[in-house]
Design a protein around this motif. Structure first.
Motif, PDB file in Angstrom:
ATOM      1  N   GLU A   1       0.850  -1.185   0.000  1.00 15.84           N
ATOM      2  CA  GLU A   1       0.000   0.000   0.000  1.00 15.84           C
ATOM      3  C   GLU A   1       0.895   1.247   0.000  1.00 15.84           C
ATOM      4  O   GLU A   1       2.008   1.209   0.540  1.00 15.84           O
ATOM      5  CB  GLU A   1      -0.886   0.015   1.258  1.00 15.84           C
ATOM      6  CG  GLU A   1      -1.885  -1.117   1.319  1.00 15.84           C
ATOM      7  CD  GLU A   1      -2.991  -0.960   0.299  1.00 15.84           C
ATOM      8  OE1 GLU A   1      -3.413   0.191   0.034  1.00 15.84           O
ATOM      9  OE2 GLU A   1      -3.433  -1.981  -0.239  1.00 15.84           O
ATOM     10  N   PRO A   2       0.431   2.353  -0.564  1.00 14.03           N
ATOM     11  CA  PRO A   2       1.235   3.579  -0.511  1.00 14.03           C
ATOM     12  C   PRO A   2       1.547   3.959   0.942  1.00 14.03           C
ATOM     13  O   PRO A   2       0.676   3.934   1.805  1.00 14.03           O
ATOM     14  CB  PRO A   2       0.329   4.628  -1.170  1.00 14.03           C
ATOM     15  CG  PRO A   2      -0.591   3.840  -2.048  1.00 14.03           C
ATOM     16  CD  PRO A   2      -0.808   2.534  -1.328  1.00 14.03           C
ATOM     17  N   GLY A   3       2.799   4.239   1.202  1.00 10.36           N
ATOM     18  CA  GLY A   3       3.217   4.637   2.541  1.00 10.36           C
ATOM     19  C   GLY A   3       3.462   3.489   3.504  1.00 10.36           C
ATOM     20  O   GLY A   3       3.815   3.718   4.664  1.00 10.36           O
ATOM     21  N   ALA A   4       3.296   2.241   3.057  1.00 16.57           N
ATOM     22  CA  ALA A   4       3.482   1.090   3.949  1.00 16.57           C
ATOM     23  C   ALA A   4       4.947   0.961   4.361  1.00 16.57           C
ATOM     24  O   ALA A   4       5.859   1.238   3.593  1.00 16.57           O
ATOM     25  CB  ALA A   4       3.022  -0.188   3.257  1.00 16.57           C
ATOM     26  N   VAL A   5       5.133   0.539   5.589  1.00 11.67           N
ATOM     27  CA  VAL A   5       6.458   0.290   6.149  1.00 11.67           C
ATOM     28  C   VAL A   5       6.513  -1.176   6.546  1.00 11.67           C
ATOM     29  O   VAL A   5       5.562  -1.714   7.103  1.00 11.67           O
ATOM     30  CB  VAL A   5       6.708   1.198   7.371  1.00 11.67           C
ATOM     31  CG1 VAL A   5       8.025   0.877   8.030  1.00 11.67           C
ATOM     32  CG2 VAL A   5       6.661   2.666   6.957  1.00 11.67           C
ATOM     33  N   CYS A   6       7.621  -1.835   6.231  1.00 17.66           N
ATOM     34  CA  CYS A   6       7.747  -3.256   6.544  1.00 17.66           C
ATOM     35  C   CYS A   6       9.076  -3.518   7.235  1.00 17.66           C
ATOM     36  O   CYS A   6       9.899  -2.621   7.395  1.00 17.66           O
ATOM     37  CB  CYS A   6       7.624  -4.095   5.285  1.00 17.66           C
ATOM     38  SG  CYS A   6       9.006  -3.915   4.142  1.00 17.66           S
ATOM     39  N   ARG A   7       9.265  -4.751   7.608  1.00 16.10           N
ATOM     40  CA  ARG A   7      10.521  -5.217   8.212  1.00 16.10           C
ATOM     41  C   ARG A   7      11.224  -6.081   7.178  1.00 16.10           C
ATOM     42  O   ARG A   7      10.596  -6.625   6.274  1.00 16.10           O
ATOM     43  CB  ARG A   7      10.218  -6.051   9.451  1.00 16.10           C
ATOM     44  CG  ARG A   7       9.388  -5.361  10.515  1.00 16.10           C
ATOM     45  CD  ARG A   7      10.149  -4.272  11.252  1.00 16.10           C
ATOM     46  NE  ARG A   7      11.390  -4.769  11.828  1.00 16.10           N
ATOM     47  CZ  ARG A   7      11.473  -5.372  13.010  1.00 16.10           C
ATOM     48  NH1 ARG A   7      10.399  -5.543  13.749  1.00 16.10           N
ATOM     49  NH2 ARG A   7      12.635  -5.803  13.460  1.00 16.10           N
ATOM     50  N   ILE A   8      12.542  -6.227   7.324  1.00 16.31           N
ATOM     51  CA  ILE A   8      13.274  -7.100   6.413  1.00 16.31           C
ATOM     52  C   ILE A   8      13.843  -8.276   7.200  1.00 16.31           C
ATOM     53  O   ILE A   8      14.207  -8.141   8.365  1.00 16.31           O
ATOM     54  CB  ILE A   8      14.393  -6.372   5.645  1.00 16.31           C
ATOM     55  CG1 ILE A   8      15.479  -5.866   6.591  1.00 16.31           C
ATOM     56  CG2 ILE A   8      13.829  -5.252   4.803  1.00 16.31           C
ATOM     57  CD1 ILE A   8      16.724  -5.408   5.867  1.00 16.31           C
ATOM     58  N   PRO A   9      13.905  -9.439   6.549  1.00 14.94           N
ATOM     59  CA  PRO A   9      14.494 -10.592   7.230  1.00 14.94           C
ATOM     60  C   PRO A   9      16.007 -10.412   7.307  1.00 14.94           C
ATOM     61  O   PRO A   9      16.634  -9.851   6.409  1.00 14.94           O
ATOM     62  CB  PRO A   9      14.115 -11.766   6.326  1.00 14.94           C
ATOM     63  CG  PRO A   9      13.942 -11.166   4.977  1.00 14.94           C
ATOM     64  CD  PRO A   9      13.433  -9.766   5.209  1.00 14.94           C
ATOM     65  N   HIS A  10      16.583 -10.910   8.392  1.00 16.66           N
ATOM     66  CA  HIS A  10      18.029 -10.782   8.567  1.00 16.66           C
ATOM     67  C   HIS A  10      18.791 -11.437   7.419  1.00 16.66           C
ATOM     68  O   HIS A  10      19.848 -10.951   7.017  1.00 16.66           O
ATOM     69  CB  HIS A  10      18.468 -11.392   9.912  1.00 16.66           C
ATOM     70  CG  HIS A  10      19.949 -11.457  10.042  1.00 16.66           C
ATOM     71  ND1 HIS A  10      20.714 -10.337  10.277  1.00 16.66           N
ATOM     72  CD2 HIS A  10      20.805 -12.508   9.930  1.00 16.66           C
ATOM     73  CE1 HIS A  10      21.991 -10.687  10.323  1.00 16.66           C
ATOM     74  NE2 HIS A  10      22.064 -12.003  10.111  1.00 16.66           N
ATOM     75  N   ARG A  11      18.254 -12.505   6.858  1.00 20.19           N
ATOM     76  CA  ARG A  11      19.001 -13.245   5.837  1.00 20.19           C
ATOM     77  C   ARG A  11      19.355 -12.399   4.622  1.00 20.19           C
ATOM     78  O   ARG A  11      20.330 -12.688   3.948  1.00 20.19           O
ATOM     79  CB  ARG A  11      18.268 -14.518   5.429  1.00 20.19           C
ATOM     80  CG  ARG A  11      17.015 -14.288   4.660  1.00 20.19           C
ATOM     81  CD  ARG A  11      16.267 -15.615   4.463  1.00 20.19           C
ATOM     82  NE  ARG A  11      15.083 -15.379   3.696  1.00 20.19           N
ATOM     83  CZ  ARG A  11      14.978 -15.591   2.394  1.00 20.19           C
ATOM     84  NH1 ARG A  11      15.975 -16.094   1.733  1.00 20.19           N
ATOM     85  NH2 ARG A  11      13.850 -15.327   1.771  1.00 20.19           N
ATOM     86  N   ILE A  12      18.596 -11.338   4.319  1.00 21.05           N
ATOM     87  CA  ILE A  12      18.993 -10.510   3.175  1.00 21.05           C
ATOM     88  C   ILE A  12      19.944  -9.396   3.593  1.00 21.05           C
ATOM     89  O   ILE A  12      20.477  -8.692   2.752  1.00 21.05           O
ATOM     90  CB  ILE A  12      17.788  -9.952   2.377  1.00 21.05           C
ATOM     91  CG1 ILE A  12      16.995  -8.923   3.160  1.00 21.05           C
ATOM     92  CG2 ILE A  12      16.911 -11.071   1.871  1.00 21.05           C
ATOM     93  CD1 ILE A  12      15.958  -8.211   2.318  1.00 21.05           C
ATOM     94  N   ALA A  13      20.176  -9.255   4.894  1.00 18.73           N
ATOM     95  CA  ALA A  13      21.149  -8.285   5.397  1.00 18.73           C
ATOM     96  C   ALA A  13      22.335  -8.994   6.042  1.00 18.73           C
ATOM     97  O   ALA A  13      23.206  -8.350   6.594  1.00 18.73           O
ATOM     98  CB  ALA A  13      20.474  -7.359   6.409  1.00 18.73           C
ATOM     99  N   CYS A  14      22.371 -10.305   5.963  1.00 15.70           N
ATOM    100  CA  CYS A  14      23.400 -11.108   6.623  1.00 15.70           C
ATOM    101  C   CYS A  14      24.713 -11.032   5.858  1.00 15.70           C
ATOM    102  O   CYS A  14      24.754 -11.358   4.665  1.00 15.70           O
ATOM    103  CB  CYS A  14      22.942 -12.563   6.729  1.00 15.70           C
ATOM    104  SG  CYS A  14      24.171 -13.636   7.500  1.00 15.70           S
TER     105      CYS A  14
END
Length: 162
Positions: free
Chosen positions: A107-120
C-alpha cells in the motif's frame, strides 16, 4: 434426527480409524507449512535457542509466523515497503506474529521489516546487488560481526604495552 452410521463416529476395533498418526511421519499440513517457511525465508533459529544467525553470529529479532516457523528479522530496522524486494517484505501484527506479503504490491506509505538473511554478511545473495541500500545494511552488519568476533577473541582488557 436422521440415521447415522455409527462406524463413522466410533472406530471399529482393528480399523485404522482409531490410530494416532506417527510422530515421526509429518502430516500433509506440516509439509505444506515447512514448504511455505522455506519459500518465504522463515528459517530463523527456533526457541529455546537464542535468536542468533548461524551464518554470521549476529542477534536478530525472532518472530513466530502463522504456520509455526520463526523468522529472524533485522533488529530495529523498518523500511518503506516499496524499497524492499518482493517476498522479503515482513509485517508484524498486533500479536507479534510475522507474516510475509509475498509478491503483493505494498500500500502507498506502507512500512515493513526485512528478514536478517537478506542483510546477513555471512550469506552470498545474488539479488542483493539490485538493492543498493541493502548492500549498505549488509556492509554495516559485516563490520558489526567483525567487531563482535574481535571482542570474543580478546579475553579481558588490552595487554600492558609499556
Amino acid at each position: 434426527m436422521g440415521e447415522t452410521d455409527e462406524s463413522s463416529i466410533i472406530p471399529i476395533p482393528g480399523s485404522d480409524a482409531h490410530r494416532q498418526p506417527s510422530p515421526d511421519k509429518p502430516q500433509s499440513w506440516e509439509k505444506a507449512d515447512r514448504a511455505q517457511a522455506a519459500l518465504e525465508g522463515a528459517t530463523g533459529p527456533e526457541p529455546p535457542g537464542p535468536p542468533v544467525c548461524p551464518d554470521c553470529g549476529l542477534a536478530g529479532e525472532r518472530r513466530p509466523t502463522y504456520y509455526g516457523a520463526h523468522v529472524l528479522l533485522e533488529p530495529g530496522l523498518s523500511a518503506p515497503a516499496h524499497m524492499v524486494p518482493a517476498w522479503h517484505r515482513w509485517y508484524v501484527d498486533s500479536n507479534g506474529i510475522g507474516w510475509n506479503s509475498r509478491e503483493d504490491e505494498p500500500e502507498p506509505g506502507a512500512v515493513c521489516r526485512i528478514p536478517h538473511r537478506i542483510a546477513c554478511p555471512g550469506l552470498e545473495l545474488e539479488e542483493i546487488g539490485l538493492w543498493r541500500w541493502l548492500d549498505a545494511v549488509r556492509g554495516e552488519n559485516a563490520r558489526h560481526a567483525q567487531r563482535k568476533a574481535d571482542e570474543d577473541a580478546v579475553p579481558g582488557a588490552l595487554p600492558d604495552a609499556g
